[in-house]
Enzyme design. Structure first.
Site, PDB file in Angstrom:
ATOM      1  N   ALA A  38       8.875 -40.417  -4.872  1.00 46.41           N
ATOM      2  CA  ALA A  38       9.182 -40.928  -6.215  1.00 46.41           C
ATOM      3  C   ALA A  38       9.078 -42.442  -6.145  1.00 46.41           C
ATOM      4  CB  ALA A  38      10.594 -40.511  -6.619  1.00 46.41           C
ATOM      5  N   CYS A  83      -2.776  -3.230   7.288  1.00 44.97           N
ATOM      6  CA  CYS A  83      -2.375  -3.381   8.692  1.00 44.97           C
ATOM      7  C   CYS A  83      -2.615  -2.094   9.459  1.00 44.97           C
ATOM      8  CB  CYS A  83      -0.908  -3.796   8.775  1.00 44.97           C
ATOM      9  SG  CYS A  83       0.219  -2.436   8.439  1.00 44.97           S
ATOM     10  N   SER A 113       4.933 -41.220   9.251  1.00 40.40           N
ATOM     11  CA  SER A 113       4.676 -40.434  10.476  1.00 40.40           C
ATOM     12  C   SER A 113       3.922 -39.150  10.139  1.00 40.40           C
ATOM     13  CB  SER A 113       5.991 -40.051  11.156  1.00 40.40           C
ATOM     14  OG  SER A 113       6.627 -41.185  11.667  1.00 40.40           O
ATOM     15  N   LEU A 134       7.620 -40.360   6.000  1.00 39.72           N
ATOM     16  CA  LEU A 134       6.371 -40.005   5.306  1.00 39.72           C
ATOM     17  C   LEU A 134       5.176 -40.600   6.044  1.00 39.72           C
ATOM     18  CD1 LEU A 134       7.604 -40.360   1.629  1.00 39.72           C
ATOM     19  CD2 LEU A 134       6.585 -38.309   2.614  1.00 39.72           C
ATOM     20  N   GLU A 136       0.844  -1.204   0.000  1.00 41.36           N
ATOM     21  CA  GLU A 136       0.000   0.000   0.000  1.00 41.36           C
ATOM     22  C   GLU A 136       0.880   1.256   0.000  1.00 41.36           C
ATOM     23  OE1 GLU A 136      -0.227  -2.651   1.955  1.00 41.36           O
ATOM     24  OE2 GLU A 136      -2.105  -2.713   3.059  1.00 41.36           O
TER      25      GLU A 136
HETATM   26  N1  NAP Z   1      12.252 -42.828  -3.917  1.00 41.41           N
HETATM   27  C1  NAP Z   1      12.267 -41.836  -3.078  1.00 41.41           C
HETATM   28  O1  NAP Z   1      11.635 -40.814  -3.305  1.00 41.41           O
HETATM   29  C2  NAP Z   1      13.033 -41.949  -1.797  1.00 41.41           C
HETATM   30  C3  NAP Z   1      13.216 -40.795  -1.026  1.00 41.41           C
HETATM   31  C4  NAP Z   1      13.868 -40.915   0.182  1.00 41.41           C
HETATM   32  C5  NAP Z   1      14.338 -42.150   0.598  1.00 41.41           C
HETATM   33  N2  NAP Z   1      14.186 -43.244  -0.184  1.00 41.41           N
HETATM   34  C6  NAP Z   1      14.660 -44.557   0.278  1.00 41.41           C
HETATM   35  O2  NAP Z   1      13.987 -44.853   1.488  1.00 41.41           O
HETATM   36  C7  NAP Z   1      14.812 -45.664   2.307  1.00 41.41           C
HETATM   37  C8  NAP Z   1      14.849 -45.071   3.697  1.00 41.41           C
HETATM   38  O3  NAP Z   1      13.531 -45.012   4.204  1.00 41.41           O
HETATM   39  P1  NAP Z   1      13.168 -45.579   5.626  1.00 41.41           P
HETATM   40  O4  NAP Z   1      11.686 -45.651   5.707  1.00 41.41           O
HETATM   41  O5  NAP Z   1      13.937 -46.805   5.909  1.00 41.41           O
HETATM   42  O6  NAP Z   1      13.719 -44.481   6.621  1.00 41.41           O
HETATM   43  P2  NAP Z   1      13.586 -42.903   6.733  1.00 41.41           P
HETATM   44  O7  NAP Z   1      12.159 -42.532   6.732  1.00 41.41           O
HETATM   45  O8  NAP Z   1      14.523 -42.243   5.810  1.00 41.41           O
HETATM   46  O9  NAP Z   1      14.180 -42.671   8.219  1.00 41.41           O
HETATM   47  C9  NAP Z   1      13.483 -43.241   9.295  1.00 41.41           C
HETATM   48  C10 NAP Z   1      14.256 -43.062  10.568  1.00 41.41           C
HETATM   49  O10 NAP Z   1      14.166 -41.708  11.019  1.00 41.41           O
HETATM   50  C11 NAP Z   1      14.215 -41.684  12.419  1.00 41.41           C
HETATM   51  N3  NAP Z   1      13.081 -40.994  13.013  1.00 41.41           N
HETATM   52  C12 NAP Z   1      13.171 -40.235  14.112  1.00 41.41           C
HETATM   53  N4  NAP Z   1      11.987 -39.750  14.452  1.00 41.41           N
HETATM   54  C13 NAP Z   1      11.100 -40.227  13.553  1.00 41.41           C
HETATM   55  C14 NAP Z   1       9.702 -40.059  13.421  1.00 41.41           C
HETATM   56  N5  NAP Z   1       8.983 -39.313  14.246  1.00 41.41           N
HETATM   57  N6  NAP Z   1       9.105 -40.701  12.394  1.00 41.41           N
HETATM   58  C15 NAP Z   1       9.817 -41.433  11.516  1.00 41.41           C
HETATM   59  N7  NAP Z   1      11.143 -41.639  11.619  1.00 41.41           N
HETATM   60  C16 NAP Z   1      11.791 -41.018  12.629  1.00 41.41           C
HETATM   61  C17 NAP Z   1      14.177 -43.128  12.882  1.00 41.41           C
HETATM   62  O11 NAP Z   1      15.498 -43.566  13.152  1.00 41.41           O
HETATM   63  P3  NAP Z   1      16.049 -43.389  14.658  1.00 41.41           P
HETATM   64  O12 NAP Z   1      15.079 -44.118  15.530  1.00 41.41           O
HETATM   65  O13 NAP Z   1      17.398 -43.953  14.646  1.00 41.41           O
HETATM   66  O14 NAP Z   1      15.994 -41.942  14.890  1.00 41.41           O
HETATM   67  C18 NAP Z   1      13.664 -43.864  11.681  1.00 41.41           C
HETATM   68  O15 NAP Z   1      14.069 -45.216  11.634  1.00 41.41           O
HETATM   69  C19 NAP Z   1      16.155 -45.706   1.643  1.00 41.41           C
HETATM   70  O16 NAP Z   1      16.283 -46.937   0.980  1.00 41.41           O
HETATM   71  C20 NAP Z   1      16.112 -44.587   0.624  1.00 41.41           C
HETATM   72  O17 NAP Z   1      16.903 -44.888  -0.505  1.00 41.41           O
HETATM   73  C21 NAP Z   1      13.552 -43.160  -1.374  1.00 41.41           C
END
Ligand code: NAP
Length: 376
Positions: free
Chosen positions: A160, A81, A302, A300, A58
Site C-alpha cells: 500500500a 488419480c 528480499s 518485500l 469423480e
Molecule cells: N504501507 C504498507 O503497506 C506497509 C506494510 C508493512 C509495513 N509498512 C511500514 O514499513 C516499515 C517497516 O519496513 P522495513 O523495511 O523497515 O522492515 P520490515 O521489512 O518490516 O522488516 C525487516 C527486518 O526483518 C528482518 N529480516 C530477517 N530476515 C530477513 C530477510 N531475509 N529479508 C528481509 N528482512 C529480514 C530483519 O531484521 P533482523 O535482522 O533483526 O531480523 C529486517 O531488518 C514500517 O514503517 C511499517 O509501518 C508499511
C-alpha cells in the site's frame, strides 16, 4: 477431433470447472476438482472435491450417476488419480462403473499419478481425451501446480503506497496511507491465504494484528522474520495462537523459550538472516501452500530479489509523501538494467475507495486471467 465434439467437451468441462470452484473451503494440498458425467446428452452425475480425506470429485459424481454411468462420458478438470492416498484410486472406480470415455483437462503432476491415471484407463479400453480447457484448468489450480513442481507455496505480495511509491514516512509512520475501503479489500485478499508474512520492523512500527475481520473460521498463520528475536512478547500477532517466528540459531534461547511459553512456534535457521526459500519450503512441508507477504520494504525487497513473488496487489493512494529517507515499497538489491526487471502480466487496474488497486502476475506460476476472481 470434430469441432462439434470439441465444443460439447468444452461445455461440460466448463461445468466441471465451475463445480470445482464450489469447494467450500481451501482444499489444500488437494487440488480443486469438479466432475460431470454425461450420458446421451444428459448430465447424470456431478461432484466436486470437499477437502483432504473426503471422496474425490469423480467418486461423488459416480455415486450420483449409479447405473447410469454405463457407457457415459466422464469430464474432470484433473487427470484421475490411480494411487491409494487417503482415498482409493479413482481409476478403479471409473473402470468398475462402465464409463466409456474420460475427458480431462490437465495432467496431474503428482509423482504418484503423472500420466499413469490416463494410461491405466486407456489400457483397459476406455477412450481418453485430454487438454480440453487446459488453460482455465491450470489457472484454477495454480497453487497446486506450483507446489507440485517446486515444493514452494504460492506467494502473493500486498503493498500500500502513496503515488510516489512510499510505504511509510521518513519517521516510519504508515497509518494510514490508503483508505478504509482499500484496507477492507486487502483483508478480503488475506482471507484467501493460509499465512501472512511480515518483517520484525513492521511488528515494531505498527504492531499489526494481521488476522481476519470479522474473524474467520480458520485464521491465517502469522509468520514473522526476526533474526534477533526483537519481537515484543506483547505483540498482537502473538495473541493469535497461530504465530511462527522465524529466527536464526545464533542467539541464546531464553527469548525463544518465552515465546514458546506464550504459544508461538519458533523456527531456527542457520545464518544471520532468514533464508527465505528454506523458510517457504518448510512452510509448504507444514501444510501452508499460500502466503501473503505484507511488508515492509526490506522483506518485500528480499522476496523480489529472489523472484519469489507470484502475484502482487498494489494499493495506490492519491497522496505524495516525498523525501528519499521515507520508505520505498521495495528495498533489496533491485536491478541495474531494465531488462531483468519484473513486469506484471495480465494486470488489471481498478478504482478502490479514493485510490486504485493494481493486480498482476509476476511469475510463470501465476496463471489466472485478470478477471478470474476465484484464484488468489
Ligand atoms: N504501507 C504498507 O503497506 C506497509 C506494510 C508493512 C509495513 N509498512 C511500514 O514499513 C516499515 C517497516 O519496513 P522495513 O523495511 O523497515 O522492515 P520490515 O521489512 O518490516 O522488516 C525487516 C527486518 O526483518 C528482518 N529480516 C530477517 N530476515 C530477513 C530477510 N531475509 N529479508 C528481509 N528482512 C529480514 C530483519 O531484521 P533482523 O535482522 O533483526 O531480523 C529486517 O531488518 C514500517 O514503517 C511499517 O509501518 C508499511
Amino acid at each position: 477431433m470434430p469441432s462439434t465434439l470439441l465444443q460439447t467437451d468444452q461445455r461440460y468441462m466448463r461445468e466441471a470447472l465451475s463445480l470445482a470452484r464450489q469447494s467450500p473451503v481451501l482444499p489444500y494440498p488437494n487440488p480443486w476438482v469438479g466432475c460431470v458425467i454425461v450420458r446421451n446428452g444428459k448430465v447424470v452425475g456431478r461432484g466436486f472435491h470437499h477437502g483432504a480425506g473426503t471422496p474425490h470429485a469423480e467418486i461423488e459424481a459416480l455415486r450420483q450417476a449409479g447405473a447410469r454411468a454405463r457407457n457415459a462420458t466422464l469430464y474432470v478438470n484433473l487427470e484421475p488419480c490411480c494411487h491409494f492416498g487417503r482415498t482409493p484410486p479413482c481409476t478403479d472406480r471409473i473402470l468398475q462403473s462402465g464409463i466409456r470415455r474420460v475427458v480431462y483437462a490437465i495432467r496431474d503432476p503428482n509423482p504418484a499419478v503423472e500420466g499413469r491415471g490416463a494410461t491405466i484407463l486407456k489400457k483397459r479400453g476406455l477412450e481418453v481425451a485430454s487438454g480440453v480447457c487446459a488453460a482455465e484448468a491450470a489457472a484454477l489450480n495454480e497453487v497446486y501446480l506450483k507446489f507440485r513442481a517446486t515444493g514452494l507455496p504460492f506467494v502473493t505480495a500486498k503493498v500500500a503506497t502513496s503515488l510516489d511509491g512510499k510505504i511509510a514516512t521518513r519517521t516510519g509512520v504508515s497509518k494510514w496511507i490508503t483508505d478504509q475501503t482499500a484496507r477492507r479489500r486487502a483483508r478480503q485478499i488475506r482471507r484467501k491465504h493460509q499465512a501472512v508474512l511480515v518483517g520484525v520492523n513492521t511488528i515494531l512500527a505498527d504492531d499489526p494484528h494481521l488476522g481476519l475481520r470479522p474473524p474467520g473460521p480458520v485464521e491465517p498463520w502469522r509468520i514473522v522474520l526476526d533474526s534477533r528475536l526483537r519481537i515484543p512478547l506483547r505483540a498482537q500477532v502473538l495473541k493469535s495462537g497461530r504465530c511462527i517466528v522465524a529466527t536464526t540459531d545464533s542467539l541464546s534461547s531464553y527469548k525463544a523459550k518465552q515465546l514458546k511459553r506464550i504459544g508461538a512456534r519458533v523456527w531456527r535457521f542457520p545464518g544471520r538472516r532468514i533464508p527465505i526459500k528454506r523458510l517457504l519450503k518448510k512452510l509448504a512441508r507444514a501444510g501452508i501452500f499460500s502466503v501473503m507477504v505484507e511488508g515492509g520494504s526490506e522483506v518485500l525487497g528480499s522476496f523480489y530479489d529472489l523472484r519469489l513473488i507470484d502475484r502482487i496487489y498494489w494499493f495506490l493512494a492519491p497522496m505524495i509523501i516525498g523525501s528519499e529517507q521515507s520508505r520505498p515499497a521495495f528495498k533489496g538489491r533491485g536491478v541495474s538494467r531494465l531488462e531483468p526487471a519484473a513486469r506484471l502480466r495480465n494486470f488489471r487496474i481498478e478504482p478502490v475507495g479514493n485510490g486504485w488497486m493494481i493486480r498482476g502476475n509476476m511469475s510463470r506460476w501465476a496463471l489466472d486471467q485478470a478477471d478470474n476472481e476465484n484464484t488468489l
